[in-house]
Scaffold this motif. Sequence first.
Motif, PDB file in Angstrom:
ATOM      1  N   MET A   1       0.848  -1.183   0.000  1.00 41.11           N
ATOM      2  CA  MET A   1       0.000   0.000   0.000  1.00 41.11           C
ATOM      3  C   MET A   1       0.896   1.250   0.000  1.00 41.11           C
ATOM      4  O   MET A   1       1.755   1.410   0.856  1.00 41.11           O
ATOM      5  N   HIS A   2       0.687   2.101  -0.964  1.00 43.04           N
ATOM      6  CA  HIS A   2       1.462   3.324  -1.145  1.00 43.04           C
ATOM      7  C   HIS A   2       1.357   4.236   0.074  1.00 43.04           C
ATOM      8  O   HIS A   2       2.357   4.819   0.511  1.00 43.04           O
ATOM      9  N   GLU A   3       0.168   4.358   0.633  1.00 43.52           N
ATOM     10  CA  GLU A   3      -0.039   5.228   1.787  1.00 43.52           C
ATOM     11  C   GLU A   3       0.790   4.768   2.992  1.00 43.52           C
ATOM     12  O   GLU A   3       1.293   5.582   3.756  1.00 43.52           O
ATOM     13  N   TRP A   4       0.933   3.439   3.150  1.00 45.89           N
ATOM     14  CA  TRP A   4       1.708   2.911   4.274  1.00 45.89           C
ATOM     15  C   TRP A   4       3.165   3.352   4.151  1.00 45.89           C
ATOM     16  O   TRP A   4       3.767   3.823   5.122  1.00 45.89           O
ATOM     17  N   ALA A   5       3.739   3.232   2.971  1.00 43.12           N
ATOM     18  CA  ALA A   5       5.133   3.638   2.749  1.00 43.12           C
ATOM     19  C   ALA A   5       5.309   5.137   3.007  1.00 43.12           C
ATOM     20  O   ALA A   5       6.307   5.549   3.614  1.00 43.12           O
ATOM     21  N   LEU A   6       4.365   5.933   2.555  1.00 42.63           N
ATOM     22  CA  LEU A   6       4.441   7.382   2.788  1.00 42.63           C
ATOM     23  C   LEU A   6       4.325   7.701   4.278  1.00 42.63           C
ATOM     24  O   LEU A   6       5.058   8.549   4.795  1.00 42.63           O
ATOM     25  N   ALA A   7       3.411   7.030   4.964  1.00 45.94           N
ATOM     26  CA  ALA A   7       3.237   7.259   6.405  1.00 45.94           C
ATOM     27  C   ALA A   7       4.512   6.884   7.166  1.00 45.94           C
ATOM     28  O   ALA A   7       4.950   7.620   8.056  1.00 45.94           O
ATOM     29  N   GLU A   8       5.108   5.747   6.821  1.00 46.88           N
ATOM     30  CA  GLU A   8       6.361   5.338   7.458  1.00 46.88           C
ATOM     31  C   GLU A   8       7.460   6.371   7.219  1.00 46.88           C
ATOM     32  O   GLU A   8       8.229   6.700   8.119  1.00 46.88           O
ATOM     33  N   ALA A   9       7.536   6.885   5.994  1.00 48.06           N
ATOM     34  CA  ALA A   9       8.561   7.876   5.659  1.00 48.06           C
ATOM     35  C   ALA A   9       8.357   9.165   6.446  1.00 48.06           C
ATOM     36  O   ALA A   9       9.330   9.768   6.923  1.00 48.06           O
TER      37      ALA A   9
ATOM     38  N   ASP B   1      -5.878   9.070   0.114  1.00 52.24           N
ATOM     39  CA  ASP B   1      -7.055   9.111   0.969  1.00 52.24           C
ATOM     40  C   ASP B   1      -6.588   9.602   2.335  1.00 52.24           C
ATOM     41  O   ASP B   1      -5.849   8.900   3.037  1.00 52.24           O
ATOM     42  N   ILE B   2      -6.986  10.806   2.697  1.00 49.44           N
ATOM     43  CA  ILE B   2      -6.501  11.452   3.919  1.00 49.44           C
ATOM     44  C   ILE B   2      -6.857  10.643   5.170  1.00 49.44           C
ATOM     45  O   ILE B   2      -6.037  10.487   6.067  1.00 49.44           O
ATOM     46  N   ASP B   3      -8.069  10.114   5.224  1.00 48.46           N
ATOM     47  CA  ASP B   3      -8.482   9.336   6.402  1.00 48.46           C
ATOM     48  C   ASP B   3      -7.616   8.093   6.571  1.00 48.46           C
ATOM     49  O   ASP B   3      -7.190   7.771   7.678  1.00 48.46           O
ATOM     50  N   THR B   4      -7.357   7.399   5.477  1.00 46.23           N
ATOM     51  CA  THR B   4      -6.508   6.206   5.523  1.00 46.23           C
ATOM     52  C   THR B   4      -5.094   6.586   5.935  1.00 46.23           C
ATOM     53  O   THR B   4      -4.484   5.933   6.785  1.00 46.23           O
ATOM     54  N   PHE B   5      -4.575   7.653   5.348  1.00 48.33           N
ATOM     55  CA  PHE B   5      -3.230   8.113   5.654  1.00 48.33           C
ATOM     56  C   PHE B   5      -3.100   8.477   7.130  1.00 48.33           C
ATOM     57  O   PHE B   5      -2.140   8.078   7.794  1.00 48.33           O
ATOM     58  N   GLU B   6      -4.075   9.201   7.656  1.00 47.47           N
ATOM     59  CA  GLU B   6      -4.048   9.582   9.066  1.00 47.47           C
ATOM     60  C   GLU B   6      -4.127   8.354   9.974  1.00 47.47           C
ATOM     61  O   GLU B   6      -3.420   8.254  10.970  1.00 47.47           O
TER      62      GLU B   6
ATOM     63  N   THR C   1       1.283  12.338  19.549  1.00 50.25           N
ATOM     64  CA  THR C   1       1.608  13.487  18.710  1.00 50.25           C
ATOM     65  C   THR C   1       0.355  13.969  17.990  1.00 50.25           C
ATOM     66  O   THR C   1      -0.416  13.165  17.463  1.00 50.25           O
ATOM     67  N   LYS C   2       0.175  15.277  17.954  1.00 51.00           N
ATOM     68  CA  LYS C   2      -0.934  15.859  17.202  1.00 51.00           C
ATOM     69  C   LYS C   2      -0.530  15.907  15.731  1.00 51.00           C
ATOM     70  O   LYS C   2       0.580  16.328  15.393  1.00 51.00           O
ATOM     71  N   LEU C   3      -1.439  15.483  14.880  1.00 44.97           N
ATOM     72  CA  LEU C   3      -1.205  15.519  13.434  1.00 44.97           C
ATOM     73  C   LEU C   3      -2.072  16.596  12.801  1.00 44.97           C
ATOM     74  O   LEU C   3      -3.263  16.689  13.090  1.00 44.97           O
ATOM     75  N   GLN C   4      -1.471  17.391  11.964  1.00 47.85           N
ATOM     76  CA  GLN C   4      -2.230  18.348  11.159  1.00 47.85           C
ATOM     77  C   GLN C   4      -1.916  18.022   9.708  1.00 47.85           C
ATOM     78  O   GLN C   4      -0.780  18.135   9.273  1.00 47.85           O
ATOM     79  N   ILE C   5      -2.950  17.610   8.988  1.00 43.50           N
ATOM     80  CA  ILE C   5      -2.773  17.236   7.588  1.00 43.50           C
ATOM     81  C   ILE C   5      -3.593  18.183   6.729  1.00 43.50           C
ATOM     82  O   ILE C   5      -4.811  18.263   6.858  1.00 43.50           O
ATOM     83  N   ASP C   6      -2.910  18.918   5.880  1.00 42.49           N
ATOM     84  CA  ASP C   6      -3.558  19.862   4.978  1.00 42.49           C
ATOM     85  C   ASP C   6      -3.383  19.379   3.546  1.00 42.49           C
ATOM     86  O   ASP C   6      -2.315  18.881   3.181  1.00 42.49           O
ATOM     87  N   LYS C   7      -4.410  19.561   2.764  1.00 38.08           N
ATOM     88  CA  LYS C   7      -4.351  19.184   1.357  1.00 38.08           C
ATOM     89  C   LYS C   7      -4.035  20.424   0.529  1.00 38.08           C
ATOM     90  O   LYS C   7      -4.600  21.485   0.745  1.00 38.08           O
TER      91      LYS C   7
END
Length: 136
Positions: free
Chosen positions: A1-9, A40-45, A61-67
């Motif tokens: 899953m691409h999102e998993w690799a991005l989240a790990e990075a 998908d922002i929800d999946t990524f978060e 940790t607080k996450l702030q994700i902006d598109k």
Amino acid sequence: MHEWALAEAVISTAIKVAKKEKFKKITKIKIKIGELQQIDIDTFEFLLKEIIGTNALVKKTKLQIDKEKGLLKCNVCSNKWDFKEVIKNLNEEYGEAIHFVPEVAHIYTRCPKCGSPDFKIVEGRGVLIETVEGLR
């Protein structure tokens, strides 16, 4: 899953920043996601939180994700257009290709005004960690 690799990075990079800054705890990570990534922002978060839960330095940790809106500009006629105009006219396979490698947008789209494939991605590409905040 691409999102998993991005989240790990993202988490790995935030931890490196925290160690460099001598943070004892990361309190906030601010992330900007370009629309061309089509994440998908929800999946990524959710994935970020899963990864965060395994490390004491980033726990709670607080996450702030902006598109960031995707904006393209023609190098021939200077026309600017929204990436949403591109994606609605693409089939699923081409959209998936852009999801993994946004630069391939040049293969699948043209300037809506002059038809040129020569354009630049002005905004909305990639995943960017804007800030990592923490306690020393």
